[in-house]
Design a protein around this motif. Sequence first.
Motif, mmCIF file in Angstrom:
data_model
loop_
_atom_site.group_PDB
_atom_site.id
_atom_site.type_symbol
_atom_site.label_atom_id
_atom_site.label_comp_id
_atom_site.label_asym_id
_atom_site.label_seq_id
_atom_site.Cartn_x
_atom_site.Cartn_y
_atom_site.Cartn_z
ATOM 1 N N GLU A 30 0.834 -1.215 0.000
ATOM 2 C CA GLU A 30 0.000 0.000 0.000
ATOM 3 C C GLU A 30 0.865 1.260 0.000
ATOM 4 O O GLU A 30 2.022 1.235 0.410
ATOM 5 C CB GLU A 30 -0.893 0.038 1.250
ATOM 6 N N VAL A 31 0.258 2.372 -0.439
ATOM 7 C CA VAL A 31 0.929 3.674 -0.339
ATOM 8 C C VAL A 31 -0.015 4.673 0.334
ATOM 9 O O VAL A 31 -1.239 4.542 0.247
ATOM 10 C CB VAL A 31 1.361 4.215 -1.721
ATOM 11 N N LEU A 32 0.591 5.650 0.990
ATOM 12 C CA LEU A 32 -0.173 6.760 1.581
ATOM 13 C C LEU A 32 -0.090 7.940 0.622
ATOM 14 O O LEU A 32 1.006 8.318 0.188
ATOM 15 C CB LEU A 32 0.413 7.137 2.944
ATOM 16 N N PRO A 78 5.854 -2.002 -5.572
ATOM 17 C CA PRO A 78 6.707 -2.091 -6.766
ATOM 18 C C PRO A 78 7.647 -0.888 -6.880
ATOM 19 O O PRO A 78 7.273 0.240 -6.546
ATOM 20 C CB PRO A 78 5.696 -2.111 -7.918
ATOM 21 N N PRO A 79 8.889 -1.131 -7.363
ATOM 22 C CA PRO A 79 9.907 -0.080 -7.382
ATOM 23 C C PRO A 79 9.576 1.106 -8.283
ATOM 24 O O PRO A 79 10.210 2.145 -8.187
ATOM 25 C CB PRO A 79 11.160 -0.813 -7.892
ATOM 26 N N ARG A 80 8.548 0.968 -9.136
ATOM 27 C CA ARG A 80 8.203 2.118 -9.999
ATOM 28 C C ARG A 80 7.669 3.303 -9.200
ATOM 29 O O ARG A 80 7.682 4.437 -9.673
ATOM 30 C CB ARG A 80 7.195 1.711 -11.077
ATOM 31 N N TRP A 81 7.154 3.052 -7.976
ATOM 32 C CA TRP A 81 6.563 4.142 -7.176
ATOM 33 C C TRP A 81 7.544 4.638 -6.125
ATOM 34 O O TRP A 81 8.208 3.839 -5.465
ATOM 35 C CB TRP A 81 5.268 3.672 -6.499
ATOM 36 N N ALA A 82 7.595 5.973 -5.957
ATOM 37 C CA ALA A 82 8.491 6.579 -4.966
ATOM 38 C C ALA A 82 7.770 7.720 -4.262
ATOM 39 O O ALA A 82 6.815 8.298 -4.806
ATOM 40 C CB ALA A 82 9.751 7.104 -5.651
ATOM 41 N N VAL A 83 8.235 8.035 -3.070
ATOM 42 C CA VAL A 83 7.686 9.183 -2.337
ATOM 43 C C VAL A 83 7.884 10.436 -3.202
ATOM 44 O O VAL A 83 8.943 10.619 -3.813
ATOM 45 C CB VAL A 83 8.395 9.342 -0.968
ATOM 46 N N GLY A 84 6.828 11.261 -3.289
ATOM 47 C CA GLY A 84 6.891 12.469 -4.107
ATOM 48 C C GLY A 84 6.264 12.318 -5.483
ATOM 49 O O GLY A 84 6.008 13.306 -6.165
ATOM 50 N N ASP A 85 6.003 11.068 -5.904
ATOM 51 C CA ASP A 85 5.373 10.855 -7.221
ATOM 52 C C ASP A 85 3.961 11.435 -7.236
ATOM 53 O O ASP A 85 3.208 11.297 -6.257
ATOM 54 C CB ASP A 85 5.263 9.357 -7.539
ATOM 55 N N GLN A 86 3.593 12.039 -8.356
ATOM 56 C CA GLN A 86 2.221 12.508 -8.559
ATOM 57 C C GLN A 86 1.418 11.387 -9.222
ATOM 58 O O GLN A 86 1.822 10.856 -10.256
ATOM 59 C CB GLN A 86 2.212 13.768 -9.428
ATOM 60 N N VAL A 87 0.312 11.037 -8.592
ATOM 61 C CA VAL A 87 -0.476 9.881 -9.029
ATOM 62 C C VAL A 87 -1.961 10.210 -9.010
ATOM 63 O O VAL A 87 -2.392 11.203 -8.412
ATOM 64 C CB VAL A 87 -0.235 8.664 -8.097
ATOM 65 N N CYS A 88 -2.751 9.353 -9.677
ATOM 66 C CA CYS A 88 -4.187 9.320 -9.422
ATOM 67 C C CYS A 88 -4.537 7.876 -9.118
ATOM 68 O O CYS A 88 -3.748 6.974 -9.398
ATOM 69 C CB CYS A 88 -4.997 9.905 -10.579
#
Length: 327
Positions: A30-32, A78-88
């Motif tokens: 999960e991500v916050l 998954p390594p594609r996501w990092a803190v600071g990424d802009q997502v929907c």
Amino acid sequence: MRAVAIASPGGPEALQVREVEDLPAPGEGEVLVAVAAAGVNRADTVQRQGRYPPPPGASPYPGLECSGTILALGANVPPRWAVGDQVCALLTGGGYAEKVVVPAGQLLPVPEGVSLADAAGLPEVACTVWSTVFMTSHLSPGESFLIHGGSSGIGTFAIQIAKHLGVKVFVTAGSEEKLAACKGLGADVCINYKTEDFVARVKEETNGKGVDVILDNIGGSYLQRNLNSLAVDGRLFIIGFMGGTTTEVNLQAMLARRLTIQAAGLRNRSLANKAQIVSEVEKNVWPAVASGKVKPVVYKTLPLSEAAEAHKLMESSSHIGKILLIP
């Protein structure tokens, strides 16, 4: 954090912005996300009325899609996501808040050329339309497609993606202003359901054959007319029941023309199923958004504190496209 709670089931005034307990750290996979904007969907209004409870374990706050910035990652993301990424993201709930926890499989990058706020209006419509009309009903280039409620968030998206893929698009809507908006987005045949019989018009425009696929949010009251509007091997996909859930129907047309009736929602699907839909949307829809062929249609953006106003607007059906809330 601030979130919109449903004080008790009822009208729009049941929505109250409250200071609520902070969310727990994101769990495995999960991500916050710090919410930049949340999309308002008709399902949110049904939840507010007490008729669409969140699935077990889901957030009690409404909101089925959002955009924002990743604040923290749980284990094994998954390594594609990092803190600071802009997502929907596609959510099971909890979008009407300053922060939300999202399974990583339900994240999408903000498409090129789309603002962070506007991106909040894409996940639910894109995942709904792609999973129903394309993944299940297999709408194909050269076929014809009728969308009821063409000026809704779902409708404005469905018109654009279908036209992009070489489909002839028919829509119904209830005012000349809404029909003009649909035409502007590329709809080929625009039908005012208040003044015209859509079955007759569909037959007239298809030389009596009917359309190949219908996307319907009305349900019971349109069932017979939808069946009567379909061509041989036609597919009806039902995603809502604004016209009720029960009706009497003559099934003869189904046998005679080999018709299929399908229905589904998104919210109660498994994590794996949602992740598969999100992945298909990124592969098939996101390039069309990045190239400007499909644009989010945002009618109005309101502060989170005016969630009740947003629901009033949604229930008045006077909007064209998406309504967004900004925390």
